[in-house]
Design an enzyme around this catalytic site. Structure first.
Site, PDB file in Angstrom:
ATOM      1  N   SER A 183       0.821  -1.203   0.000  1.00 60.33           N
ATOM      2  CA  SER A 183       0.000   0.000   0.000  1.00 60.33           C
ATOM      3  C   SER A 183       0.867   1.270   0.000  1.00 60.33           C
ATOM      4  O   SER A 183       1.715   1.413  -0.870  1.00 60.33           O
ATOM      5  CB  SER A 183      -0.933  -0.065   1.208  1.00 60.33           C
ATOM      6  OG  SER A 183      -1.936   0.891   1.129  1.00 60.33           O
ATOM      7  N   ASP A 354      -9.347  -5.510  -5.181  1.00 62.82           N
ATOM      8  CA  ASP A 354      -8.750  -4.476  -4.338  1.00 62.82           C
ATOM      9  C   ASP A 354      -9.292  -3.110  -4.740  1.00 62.82           C
ATOM     10  O   ASP A 354      -9.019  -2.628  -5.830  1.00 62.82           O
ATOM     11  CB  ASP A 354      -7.226  -4.529  -4.513  1.00 62.82           C
ATOM     12  CG  ASP A 354      -6.483  -3.732  -3.467  1.00 62.82           C
ATOM     13  OD1 ASP A 354      -7.061  -2.752  -2.956  1.00 62.82           O
ATOM     14  OD2 ASP A 354      -5.329  -4.081  -3.180  1.00 62.82           O
ATOM     15  N   HIS A 387      -7.301  -5.697  -0.647  1.00 63.95           N
ATOM     16  CA  HIS A 387      -6.158  -5.027  -0.036  1.00 63.95           C
ATOM     17  C   HIS A 387      -5.526  -5.755   1.154  1.00 63.95           C
ATOM     18  O   HIS A 387      -4.301  -5.864   1.244  1.00 63.95           O
ATOM     19  CB  HIS A 387      -6.593  -3.628   0.388  1.00 63.95           C
ATOM     20  CG  HIS A 387      -5.518  -2.601   0.300  1.00 63.95           C
ATOM     21  ND1 HIS A 387      -4.909  -2.250  -0.884  1.00 63.95           N
ATOM     22  CD2 HIS A 387      -4.927  -1.857   1.256  1.00 63.95           C
ATOM     23  CE1 HIS A 387      -3.996  -1.327  -0.652  1.00 63.95           C
ATOM     24  NE2 HIS A 387      -3.981  -1.069   0.637  1.00 63.95           N
TER      25      HIS A 387
END
Ligand SMILES: *[C@@H]1O[C@H](CO)[C@@H](O)[C@H](O)[C@H]1NC(C)=O
Ligand SMILES: *[C@@H]1O[C@H](CO)[C@@H](O)[C@H](O)[C@H]1NC(C)=O
Ligand SMILES: *[C@@H]1O[C@H](CO)[C@@H](O)[C@H](O)[C@H]1NC(C)=O
Ligand SMILES: *[C@@H]1O[C@H](CO)[C@@H](O)[C@H](O)[C@H]1NC(C)=O
Length: 413
Positions: A183, A354, A387
């Site tokens: 991320s 995601d 995610h």
């Protein structure tokens, strides 16, 4: 407004995206974690609570950035069963994303989590904790209660935190560093490499759930922002402050958003954030006890600018004259991802579900690698991953981490 919309989308997504399937019904009340005595936390730390308990050696390390932030790292120098192998171990630096800390990597059982798998496979593992998170809140002259402490965005993670981590590891081990980011941990790496920073100390980089362009992330959530309390948001947003999702005013603001007529956080999650396929309910419980962590409001604003402006650039002071003072240009300078040296070995793994790292945004990122050396770029697409699956998925070892391992091993001399 677009600015606020971006910010909102980002917070909500980050907070909700980690809820497991089973926990949908209780998502609303779950922002506040049970309070842990900070003194106790300091004494125990991540090594004691999450590494040593599993039979691994672990050292708590503190490094100081050039702008005075004292950051905590964990070093796991070897696996559970020390091999007696005299070959020099390769260091791996693991960098978490925004609103969490290094502990998120360690929440699954040892045979399922990335740092311990790497250690068991002969790597010298270093876990970073970003400024502002619970174990990285000290500073040489400022205190986290002062607004000045929070005067930074991810630009400073690029300018100060990354070099501090890389220099320290490089100095201690005398070796080039392998990197794993998730991320925001991918964005700061990409931004650094594009500026030619760390590349002399970098061996290779694995980018999980990569975030760079964020153009597609917020489309549907725009609806939500239109219903938000603008006045309340502005008081949170402007001025320098800690962005702490567990405390007022941020917590109240997030809750009020979910309670807004017509805004249902239940639907929001399933329809917009993407569904994490593979989380373990006990791991998620542990996650909610430990996270989310603070970041700076300025960092959240900077991320929302990335959503809004559709470019990867330095913090925008939102006034041409102020940008001129800071940068000598009316708009903030862009980070040019295509400038990343073409021979850096890169592994990119992204998920089809995601919502933060949208497939279309990842395609844009991959497009900027079109001149990258073909044999230096590996890409993995995991259709049902979202995610949080990349850090906490029960099958992440088989699907992702084994790929990361073989990628790192391919780089060995
Ligand atoms: C889920 O986590 C718990 C606690 O760490 C562990 O005992 C259990 O084996 C995990 N379940 C799966 C399916 O991995
Ligand atoms: C915040 O940092 C910027 C430079 O990054 C500086 O120009 C500004 O004066 C700082 N503001 C405060 C309140 O410390
Ligand atoms: C690490 O830093 C120390 C002190 O600055 C220096 O003497 C040493 O040579 C460095 N080691 C490496 C491998 O860079
Ligand atoms: C970005 O970098 C690439 C490769 O160095 C270059 O061709 C391109 O013109 C740059 N783009 C911008 C907007 O500067």
């Amino acid at each position: 407004m677009a600015h606020l919309r971006g910010l909102l989308s980002f917070c909500i997504l980050l907070l909700l995206v980690v809820q497991p399937h089973q926990a949908y019904g209780s998502a609303r009340g779950s922002f506040r974690r049970t309070r842990t005595d900070p003194v106790m936390l300091q004494e125990s730390g991540i090594c004691a609570s999450s590494v040593i308990v599993h039979g691994y050696e672990c050292q708590e390390i503190y490094v100081t950035t050039k702008d005075g932030y004292i950051l905590n790292m964990q070093r796991i120098p070897e696996g559970r069963f020390a091999s007696g192998n005299t070959i020099k171990k390769q260091p791996v630096l693991i960098q978490h994303g925004v609103l969490v800390d290094g502990m998120t990597w360690l929440l699954n059982p040892p045979e399922q989590n990335l740092p311990l798998i790497l250690a068991d496979n002969g790597f010298d593992v270093w876990i970073a904790n970003a400024r502002g998170t619970r174990f990285s809140r000290q500073h040489t002259s400022l205190d986290a209660t002062q607004p000045e402490y929070w005067n930074w965005s991810w630009d400073e993670l690029v300018t100060y935190d990354m070099p501090t981590f890389f220099d320290y590891i490089h100095n201690q081990t005398g070796q080039k560093v392998n990197y794993v980011g998730h991320s925001l941990g991918t964005l700061i790496a990409l931004a650094s490499f594009s500026e030619g920073l760390q590349v002399d100390k970098l061996k290779s980089a694995a980018l999980l759930s990569p975030i760079a362009y964020l153009s597609y992330m917020n489309t549907a959530l725009g609806l939500l922002a239109a219903k938000a309390f603008v006045g309340e948001i502005t008081t949170i947003v402007f001025g320098l402050a800690e962005f702490n999702p567990k405390e007022q005013p941020v917590e109240g603001f997030l809750k009020s958003l979910c309670a807004n007529p017509g805004v249902d956080c239940y639907d929001l999650l399933s329809s917009l954030t993407g569904i994490n396929c593979c989380l373990n309910a006990s791991t998620v419980d542990l996650f909610l006890k430990n996270e989310p962590q603070s970041t700076s409001t300025k960092n959240m604003i900077h991320l929302s600018q990335t959503v809004r402006d559709k470019v990867i650039a330095k913090f925008n002071y939102e006034r041409p004259d102020h940008n001129l003072i800071h940068y000598g240009t009316l708009t903030p300078p862009a980070y040019n991802i295509s400038n990343i040296p073409r021979d850096i070995p890169l592994f990119v793994s992204y998920g089809g579900n995601d919502a933060l790292s949208d497939v279309k945004d990842v395609q844009d990122l991959l497009d900027s690698f079109k001149f990258h050396d073909v044999d230096k770029l590996s890409v993995q697409f995991i259709k049902n991953y979202a995610h949080a699956d990349f850090i906490m998925g029960i099958n992440a070892k088989d699907i992702v981490y084994n790929q990361v391992l073989s990628f790192f091993k391919r780089q060995q001399p």
